[in-house]
Design a protein around this motif. Structure first.
Motif, short mmCIF file in Angstrom:
data_model
loop_
_atom_site.label_atom_id
_atom_site.label_comp_id
_atom_site.label_asym_id
_atom_site.label_seq_id
_atom_site.Cartn_x
_atom_site.Cartn_y
_atom_site.Cartn_z
N ASP A 49 -10.86 4.14 16.75
CA ASP A 49 -11.76 4.31 15.63
C ASP A 49 -10.91 4.53 14.38
N ALA A 50 -11.14 3.71 13.38
CA ALA A 50 -10.29 3.74 12.19
C ALA A 50 -10.38 5.05 11.43
N SER A 51 -11.43 5.83 11.67
CA SER A 51 -11.60 7.08 10.94
C SER A 51 -10.81 8.23 11.53
N THR A 52 -10.21 8.04 12.70
CA THR A 52 -9.43 9.10 13.32
C THR A 52 -7.95 8.82 13.15
N THR A 53 -7.14 9.85 13.29
CA THR A 53 -5.69 9.71 13.12
C THR A 53 -4.89 10.09 14.35
N SER A 54 -5.56 10.49 15.41
CA SER A 54 -4.84 10.87 16.63
C SER A 54 -4.54 9.61 17.44
N GLY A 55 -3.59 8.83 16.94
CA GLY A 55 -3.26 7.55 17.56
C GLY A 55 -3.76 6.42 16.70
N ASN A 56 -2.89 5.50 16.37
CA ASN A 56 -3.25 4.42 15.46
C ASN A 56 -3.25 3.08 16.15
N MET A 57 -4.14 2.21 15.70
CA MET A 57 -4.18 0.83 16.13
C MET A 57 -4.12 0.00 14.85
N PHE A 58 -2.92 -0.44 14.47
CA PHE A 58 -2.83 -1.28 13.28
C PHE A 58 -1.97 -2.51 13.54
N PHE A 59 -2.41 -3.31 14.50
CA PHE A 59 -1.71 -4.55 14.81
C PHE A 59 -1.62 -5.46 13.59
N ALA A 60 -2.68 -5.53 12.78
CA ALA A 60 -2.67 -6.43 11.63
C ALA A 60 -1.57 -6.07 10.65
N ARG A 61 -1.22 -4.81 10.58
CA ARG A 61 -0.12 -4.41 9.70
C ARG A 61 1.16 -5.16 10.06
N TYR A 62 1.41 -5.30 11.36
CA TYR A 62 2.63 -5.96 11.82
C TYR A 62 2.47 -7.47 11.95
N ASP A 63 1.28 -7.95 12.27
CA ASP A 63 1.12 -9.33 12.72
C ASP A 63 0.57 -10.29 11.66
N LEU A 64 -0.14 -9.79 10.68
CA LEU A 64 -0.76 -10.68 9.71
C LEU A 64 0.24 -11.07 8.63
N ASN A 65 0.40 -12.36 8.39
CA ASN A 65 1.26 -12.81 7.30
C ASN A 65 0.87 -12.11 6.00
N ARG A 66 1.86 -11.67 5.25
CA ARG A 66 1.55 -10.80 4.12
C ARG A 66 0.82 -11.51 2.98
N ASN A 67 0.77 -12.83 3.00
CA ASN A 67 0.01 -13.57 2.00
C ASN A 67 -1.42 -13.86 2.43
N LEU A 68 -1.84 -13.29 3.55
CA LEU A 68 -3.18 -13.56 4.07
C LEU A 68 -4.09 -12.34 4.04
N GLY A 69 -3.75 -11.36 3.21
CA GLY A 69 -4.58 -10.16 3.13
C GLY A 69 -6.00 -10.46 2.70
N ILE A 70 -6.17 -11.28 1.64
CA ILE A 70 -7.51 -11.62 1.18
C ILE A 70 -8.23 -12.46 2.23
N ARG A 71 -7.52 -13.42 2.78
CA ARG A 71 -8.16 -14.36 3.71
C ARG A 71 -8.78 -13.63 4.90
N TYR A 72 -8.14 -12.55 5.37
CA TYR A 72 -8.65 -11.83 6.54
C TYR A 72 -9.15 -10.43 6.20
N ALA A 73 -9.47 -10.19 4.92
CA ALA A 73 -10.07 -8.93 4.49
C ALA A 73 -9.27 -7.73 4.96
N TYR A 74 -7.95 -7.81 4.84
CA TYR A 74 -7.08 -6.75 5.34
C TYR A 74 -7.13 -5.52 4.44
N SER A 75 -7.46 -4.39 4.99
CA SER A 75 -7.36 -3.10 4.35
C SER A 75 -7.89 -3.10 2.92
N GLY A 76 -9.07 -3.64 2.74
CA GLY A 76 -9.71 -3.59 1.44
C GLY A 76 -9.36 -4.72 0.50
#
Length: 559
Positions: free
Chosen positions: A277-304
């Motif tokens: 659950d993105a609202s909790t901090t006891s363990g993170n799941m942020f695969f997109a941070r590592y895997d999404l090409n950095r020029n595709l943030g808008i295309r995949y609605a990454y982090s706002g």
């Protein structure tokens, strides 16, 4: 969908937990009083909460890196000064890790904490809760999670200490791998009669079929762990799950949706998943941070990220009208050797990869604005600051991707050319539901029904007795019928099983395990991985663990 993990996290304070697999001379303590002894299933689940928090804590980070980046599935190169990080990534890729590698140490700590937390919680429940069916189920669930942690430790580190008594001052040396195997097997078999069958209410909790899935995986790898093959036992455990009638293969139309940020208890293939659950901090799941090409943030609605008022924005050129490309870090990619398994153009599983020309949703090519020097750090034929707009094309990582003049033979460079190298995996789709942080709501399955089907097929091919009228070919074609429109296979061998596992289970933490079992872990792949030392099928006992337990013995091949 996420109610169970939120309930667990909100009630962790019910039991004070000291998370360690090393012996601590502290008496069992608890905030539970005679008036608040757990009696119902829900109350026991709340008391178990810290164990599930410990399981969730680092599975998607340190444990993932240890398993996947040590295989040909994933690699995280450096980009100029970025992602050097004490060489922990290059060591994983090239199998040059030592007992001081940060990911090795973090994974040992993660698994040890899970075991230690389970030990204390088991002690609290044994000592405080009244006897009954709910207590028996709770203890079985806790022992199953502890067995899972010991299975992971045995798989990664081989001989590990068996510490199961909270509060003991005795420090244990490594138990032989066979002994750890037997312990996990006996714990799971003893737990199964008390574990529940799957339901919406048990999502995120251990069930009898999680226990059977762990047993199936252990038996499939028994020749690696103990020197004795147990393929018939693997098939028996798989059949327990198959005969339950609880699970089925997702059809082609919904295969990828299993991994979306909206996934959860409704997934037909999930035998056991960690709810995130993105609202909790006891363990993170942020695969997109590592895997999404950095020029595709808008295309995949990454982090706002937002496309603002533009229908065809040029990336990085303007941030007016609400245009914002919140760049993911984007350093993680697959190797040419792993991607070669995706050789069927009609397979839905190809869509988990970002490769080649990138497009907006309406089919318009994505363009990126930079400068001549920003595009190519070695540019020297004109004005380096002149604007340069290019179409976004993701190119495969090859042995020649490291360009002459970069900082090392693991460095792709620090420019747009470098950042667009590497086929990226977005199976766990970037979380378009979370606009405020890089954390994701995607639950991660540890065991899926398709894995059970493929394990049974492999076990039969390796000499196990076929059951239920199934053959390796019929089992593999069951998967393929739900993944591709290409005609069914006419034959199957172990290499075919291996390739199918690559297609089906990418990014799900099983590929190192597979490579070792199929004898491929010592092959050459990626960018400079040539190590062929079989000692490296096990990781070293980390120096941090050796420092706290003088009785630990280092694995062969390490100092």
């Amino acid at each position: 969908m996420k109610n169970i993990i939120l309930r667990i996290l909100s009630m962790v304070a019910v039991v004070g937990i000291i998370s360690s697999c090393q012996k601590i001379n502290v008496a069992v303590t608890s905030e539970i009083t005679p008036d608040s002894y757990p009696k119902t299933d829900a109350q026991f689940t709340s008391v178990e909460g810290p164990v599930f928090v410990a399981l969730r804590a680092d599975y998607a980070v340190s444990y993932w890196f240890l398993q996947s980046c040590s295989s040909d599935e994933a690699v995280l190169p450096t980009f100029g000064p970025n992602w050097i990080d004490g060489n922990k990534y290059v060591e994983l890729h090239r199998h040059t890790w030592t007992k001081d590698n940060a990911w090795v140490a973090a994974s040992w700590t993660y698994l040890s904490n899970m075991i230690g937390t389970a030990n204390q919680t088991i002690s609290v429940i044994r000592a405080s809760a009244p006897a009954g069916a709910a207590k028996s189920t709770s203890l079985a669930e806790l022992k199953t999670v502890r067995a899972l942690a010991y299975f992971y430790m045995m798989d990664s580190f081989g001989n590990v200490p068996l510490d199961t008594l909270y509060g003991s001052t005795i420090v244990n040396t490594n138990a032989p791998r066979k002994e750890v195997f037997s312990f996990v097997e006996s714990e799971l078999k003893a737990a199964i009669p008390y574990l529940k069958a799957p339901s919406t209410a048990t999502y995120g909790l251990p069930t009898k079929y999680l226990a059977q899935a762990i047993l199936a995986k252990m038996y499939l790898n028994a020749a690696v762990y103990t020197g004795t093959a147990r393929y018939d036992d693997c098939i028996t455990a798989c059949d327990q799950i198959i005969n339950s009638g609880v699970y089925s293969i997702e059809p082609m139309a919904t295969y990828l949706q299993q991994f979306y940020p909206t996934n959860g208890a409704s997934q037909k293939e999930f035998i056991f998943a960690i709810p995130y659950d993105a609202s909790t901090t006891s363990g993170n799941m942020f695969f997109a941070r590592y895997d999404l090409n950095r020029n595709l943030g808008i295309r995949y609605a990454y982090s706002g990220s937002t496309a603002g008022g533009y229908t065809d924005p040029v990336m990085n050129q303007d941030k007016n009208n609400g245009l914002a490309n919140n760049q993911p870090s984007g350093p993680r990619m697959t190797t040419a050797e792993y991607y070669a398994n995706f050789d069927d153009a009609n397979d839905i599983r190809n869509k988990q990869w970002l490769t080649g020309q990138q497009y907006w949703q309406d089919g318009t090519p994505i363009r990126v604005a930079t400068t001549n020097l920003g595009y190519n750090q070695f540019y020297n034929s004109g004005s380096p600051t002149t604007s340069y707009v290019y179409p976004l094309v993701i190119t495969p990582l090859t042995s020649s991707s490291v360009r002459a003049g970069t900082g090392s033979n693991f460095d792709l460079g620090n420019d747009e050319i470098a950042w667009n190298i590497g086929i990226r995996n977005i199976k766990f789709l970037p979380d378009y539901t979370n606009t405020i942080s890089r954390n994701q709501n995607n639950d991660i399955p540890l065991f899926r029904y398709s894995d059970i089907i493929l394990m049974k097929a492999e076990a039969i091919l390796r000499g196990g007795t076929a059951t239920l009228g199934a053959t390796p070919l019929s089992l593999v074609n069951l998967i393929k019928a739900n993944r591709t429109t290409t005609a069914a296979l006419g034959s199957i061998d172990l290499n075919g099983i291996y390739s199918e596992r690559c297609k089906e289970l990418a990014w799900e933490n099983w590929h190192r395990n597979d490579m070792i079992r199929f004898g491929k872990f010592e092959t050459t792949y990626g960018i400079g991985k040539t190590d062929a030392d079989p000692n490296h099928r096990l990781f070293p006992i980390p120096s941090t663990a050796m420092a706290t337990n003088s009785k630990l013995v280092q694995n062969p091949g390490y100092n």
